[in-house]
Each structure stands twice: as structure tokens, then as C-alpha cells.
Motif scaffolding. Structure first.
Motif, PDB file in Angstrom:
ATOM      1  N   ARG A 100      68.350  48.620 -55.278  1.00  8.67           N
ATOM      2  CA  ARG A 100      69.371  48.907 -56.287  1.00  8.67           C
ATOM      3  C   ARG A 100      69.061  48.159 -57.588  1.00  8.67           C
ATOM      4  O   ARG A 100      68.626  47.011 -57.565  1.00  8.67           O
ATOM      5  CB  ARG A 100      70.759  48.508 -55.773  1.00  8.67           C
TER       6      ARG A 100
ATOM      7  N   ASN B  47      70.693  53.114 -55.936  1.00  8.01           N
ATOM      8  CA  ASN B  47      71.804  53.531 -56.798  1.00  8.01           C
ATOM      9  C   ASN B  47      71.237  54.114 -58.081  1.00  8.01           C
ATOM     10  O   ASN B  47      70.029  54.334 -58.195  1.00  8.01           O
ATOM     11  CB  ASN B  47      72.769  52.368 -57.062  1.00  8.01           C
TER      12      ASN B  47
ATOM     13  N   GLY C 225      73.674  54.672 -50.311  1.00  6.61           N
ATOM     14  CA  GLY C 225      74.089  54.303 -51.662  1.00  6.61           C
ATOM     15  C   GLY C 225      74.427  55.525 -52.472  1.00  6.61           C
ATOM     16  O   GLY C 225      75.121  56.430 -51.994  1.00  6.61           O
ATOM     17  N   THR C 226      73.915  55.594 -53.699  1.00  5.39           N
ATOM     18  CA  THR C 226      74.165  56.724 -54.587  1.00  5.39           C
ATOM     19  C   THR C 226      72.843  57.242 -55.142  1.00  5.39           C
ATOM     20  O   THR C 226      71.812  56.588 -55.025  1.00  5.39           O
ATOM     21  CB  THR C 226      75.102  56.321 -55.749  1.00  5.39           C
TER      22      THR C 226
ATOM     23  N   GLN D  42      78.256  48.199 -50.104  1.00  8.98           N
ATOM     24  CA  GLN D  42      77.106  48.982 -49.669  1.00  8.98           C
ATOM     25  C   GLN D  42      76.239  48.200 -48.684  1.00  8.98           C
ATOM     26  O   GLN D  42      75.774  48.749 -47.679  1.00  8.98           O
ATOM     27  CB  GLN D  42      76.280  49.411 -50.888  1.00  8.98           C
TER      28      GLN D  42
END
Length: 456
Positions: free
Chosen positions: A260, A315, A339-340, A435
Motif C-alpha cells: 500500500r 490500495n 484492499g482496494t 485492512q
């Protein structure tokens, strides 16, 4: 007696037909010759037309270069102030490259040296990775333990002014020059976050020393964070994994790789980090203008995590080299991504020296994951989407049977013994991010199921 050319066994009519057919054949043969000559002439004409088209194109280029020369000369002679010729030419080169895409740029001597220092893991500034989007400076990610990270700068923030001077519409290299400065000096940046009102953030410039690898053990689960991909990354990763195995006497439950807010870095480090966890298969491919000149890179045998369950955290701040690693581990089903969606920078920049002191960074190819998916402007989708959140303990306490007044077998000593028997936790749930907590739970679950698996 002279023998006729065609036999006349069926009478005079048949003989006349034979003569007519012979005349037709001669006519067709003549037409074929004309056709062949026509094709050859057309081929020659095609070559001539192609040459003419190339000549016209070259003439157009020469005309444009002539136009550039005329404007350059007019600026030199007529601009209100005298302008240095070198500055004019450098500005023209910058404009040409930055018009291509946000990542192509001209590196003068200062920028070129700064780039070489950054890839070695130490440089001066605010500790922030930025890009250009629609004429605005966009934050890819802050770097851990730097002024930008400590001040709360976040991925996808926009920096719209530096020391009350707007940088909207400014080139990326010029914006970087405004953000950099003497170590210890103060700078104020105006930040636009989503649809909120812009706000000022004051920072003190510092010498940025990037520690690209950090690691920790949570309840027997190895956690490794990669903050960037520099020359130190792969050796640091290998040392971290080896040390965690030693600390746990070889009994790690799994590995979490945190990418991230990792803005990327060196391509060879992304490849070697992916290779460290893969036994075989393609890691990444690059394709430029000529598809036949694409390049594919494959893994070699050996997995430093010894086949343990893996979770990779990503992310919107995970970019470039981070996306190569995440895409390779996902496509080969070596790790679950949590995550994203990642940033989506899937283009390859080649640094091409143009003199002893300067270079240009030129986009020359696109990255593709092992499954053939382009990363550019799409990013890597996580297997399990988990938004960033904060863990809070709800008020009200916990009530169980032993808490009820007069409950059977309820004794204070038993409660104390039960409390003492709980395994000591090396971390508190509310001291880690959401997360990461979900990633830890995921590996615990996999580990638990492996214990429950019946013997075959």
C-alpha cells in the motif's frame, strides 16, 4: 500436301471454327501480356506513390522545423527581455515530451542526478511521489516516515499551490522544483482532497532516507512492508523473511506483503521480488510500438516463503512496480490480494541519456500481467475488497454466564486462571489498521483449516 493446322474431320464448318478459336487465343494472349505489364506498371506506380507520400511527409516535417526555427529566432530578437538560448531550447524539449503523457519528461543535469540518487534510496525533499493529471499535480503516495506522511498527505490528494503560488498547469518537473528546497526549510502546500475545501499543510523539508523494507511478526504471521522498489529492496526482503523464520523456529503461519502507498521504482526489483515468491511462470511482459519486439520475463525456481499462505495488501497508492508484483502473484494464485484497486500506472519509461549530463524519460512500452491484462489506467483489482477503516471497541462490556451473580462454578480464582491461560498477544487489535487486521484473520483462517484437514 501441306498438313492443316487443325484437322477437318467434320467438314468445312469445323475447320473454320478452329481458325476462329486460334485467333481468339492470340487475342487473349495479347491481353494477358497487357495485363502483366499493367500490374508491373501499377506496382511501380505504387512504389512511386509511397515514395511520394514519404517525401510529402518529410517536407511537412521540414516545414514544421522551419517554423520552429522562425519562431525561435523571432523570440530571440523581439521578446521584451533577453532570453537565454539554452533555456528556450530546453523549454521546447520539455514541452514536446510532456505533451506525450504524464510520465515522459526531460531530465536536465540536476533532475538526472536527483533521479539516480533516488533509485539508490536516499534523496532530499518532502517524501512524496506525484504525477500529473489534467494539468494538476496528483499525489500517488507519501513515503513512510517522511514529512509528507507525518503531515497526513494522502494518495489521490491534489497539490494546487506551493507557498500561496498556484502550480495548476505547471509542468511536473517545474512543480517538483517548487516542492524541493534546502533541508530544514519550511514550505506550505495547499491540498485539494476529494470535494472538500482546499486546506494548507506546512512541512519542513528533510533528507529523505528510504528504508524500503520493514517487517514484524503478528501472532506467528510474518508481515513485510515494502515502501519503494530501490536497489535495497530485494536483499532487504530476503533478509526479513529469513529472520522471521528464525524467530519462529521455522513455524510461520503465513506472510503478508504490504504494498500500500508504494509508488514503485526499479523494474528489475519488481521482477526479483515477484521471482522470490514464484516457482515458475511468466512474471510480466512489456509491449511497445512493435508487438514482435515485446519482452517476457519468467520466474526461476525457489520460494522464500516456502509455500506458506500469502496475502498482498494494495490500495490506490500502489503503483507501477507494486502493480507488477501484485499482478504476478495474483495471476499465478500465489497470493490473495486484499484492499482496494491499485493506481493503474502500467507504462514503461526508458531513461535515455542524450548527453553526458542530461537524459530524457520516454514512455516506450506497456506492462501486461501474466494473464495478458494491461495495467495501464485499469490497475489491479483485489480478490477481496476491503476499504480502509478504523477499529473501535463498542461500549457496554461483555456478559457471559460466569458474570452472572451466583452462577455455578464461578470463582474469582477460576477467572484469574482462565485469564492467565490466554496466549499473550504481541499487538492490540485497535493499534493496527483495518485492512491489516482482515489480512491477519484471513491467514489465521487458512492456517486453522489446514489443521482441520483430514488425513488422506
Amino acid at each position: 500436301m501441306q498438313r492443316p493446322l487443325f484437322s477437318d474431320s467434320a467438314g468445312s464448318g469445323r475447320s473454320s471454327f478452329g481458325r476462329a478459336n486460334f485467333g481468339t487465343q492470340k487475342k487473349h494472349r495479347f491481353l494477358y501480356i497487357l495485363l502483366i505489364c499493367g500490374v508491373m506498371a501499377a506496382g511501380g506506380l505504387g512504389v512511386s506513390l509511397l515514395s511520394a507520400a514519404r517525401a510529402d511527409k518529410n517536407d511537412s516535417v521540414y516545414q514544421q522545423l522551419g517554423l520552429f526555427g522562425d519562431i525561435f529566432q523571432r523570440v530571440r530578437e523581439s521578446y521584451v527581455d533577453e532570453v537565454d538560448d539554452t533555456d528556450l531550447i530546453e523549454a521546447a524539449i520539455k514541452g514536446m515530451l510532456t505533451s506525450l503523457d504524464p510520465h515522459s519528461s526531460y531530465l536536465n543535469a540536476d533532475n538526472f542526478n536527483a533521479m539516480k540518487v533516488q533509485t539508490q534510496g536516499r534523496f532530499g525533499g518532502l517524501g512524496i511521489e506525484i504525477t500529473m493529471e489534467n494539468g494538476m499535480v496528483k499525489v500517488v503516495s507519501p513515503i513512510d516516515d517522511t514529512p509528507a506522511a507525518k503531515a497526513g498527505i494522502q494518495p489521490e490528494d491534489y497539490i494546487i499551490a506551493v507557498d500561496d503560488e498556484s502550480i495548476i498547469g505547471m509542468s511536473l518537473s517545474d512543480a517538483v522544483d517548487r516542492l524541493r528546497g534546502k533541508i530544514g526549510s519550511k514550505v506550505t502546500v495547499k491540498v485539494q482532497r476529494a470535494q472538500d475545501e482546499p486546506f494548507d499543510v506546512s512541512l519542513i523539508r528533510d533528507s529523505i532516507k528510504i528504508k524500503s523494507v520493514r517487517y514484524e511478526i503478528f501472532d506467528g504471521i510474518g508481515y513485510v512492508r515494502l515502501t519503494t522498489f530501490s536497489e535495497q529492496t530485494t536483499p532487504g526482503l530476503i533478509d526479513a523473511i529469513d529472520d522471521m523464520f528464525k524467530q519462529q523456529d521455522g513455524n510461520l503461519k503465513g506472510v503478508i506483503l504490504d504494498l500500500r502507498n508504494n509508488p514503485g521504482g526499479l523494474l528489475d526489483q519488481a521482477i526479483s521480488v515477484s521471482d522470490a515468491f514464484l516457482e515458475k511462470g511468466e512474471i510480466v511482459s512489456t509491449r511497445g510500438r512493435d508487438p514482435e519486439k515485446g519482452n517476457r520475463v519468467y520466474a526461476t525456481s525457489g520460494d522464500i516463503a516456502r509455500g506458506l499462505p500469502m496475502v498482498v495488501l494494495i490500495n490506490s497508492g500502489s503503483a507501477s512496480a507494486s502493480e507488477i508484483v501484485a499482478g504476478a502473484l495474483k495471476d499465478h494464485k500465489r497470493a490473495l490480494l486484499l484492499g482496494t484497486r491499485s493506481f493503474g500506472k502500467g507504462s514503461v519509461q526508458s531513461v535515455i541519456p542524450v548527453s553526458n549530463t542530461a537524459a530524457m524519460r520516454l514512455t516506450t512500452a506497456r506492462y501486461y500481467t501474466p494473464s495478458g491484462i494491461s495495467i495501464q489506467a485499469k490497475g489491479i483489482e483485489p480478490d477481496i475488497e476491503v476499504l480502509m477503516a478504523r477499529i473501535e471497541t463498542l461500549e457496554g462490556g461483555i456478559t457471559r454466564e460466569e458474570n452472572l451473580k451466583g452462577a455455578l462454578d464461578s470463582k474469582e480464582d477460576d477467572e484469574a486462571d482462565a485469564s492467565d491461560s490466554q496466549p499473550e498477544q504481541k499487538f492490540k487489535q485497535d493499534e493496527i489498521d483495518y485492512q491489516l487486521a482482515r489480512a491477519l484473520d484471513l491467514i489465521r483462517g487458512v492456517s486453522a483449516f489446514s489443521v482441520l484437514r483430514p488425513n488422506s
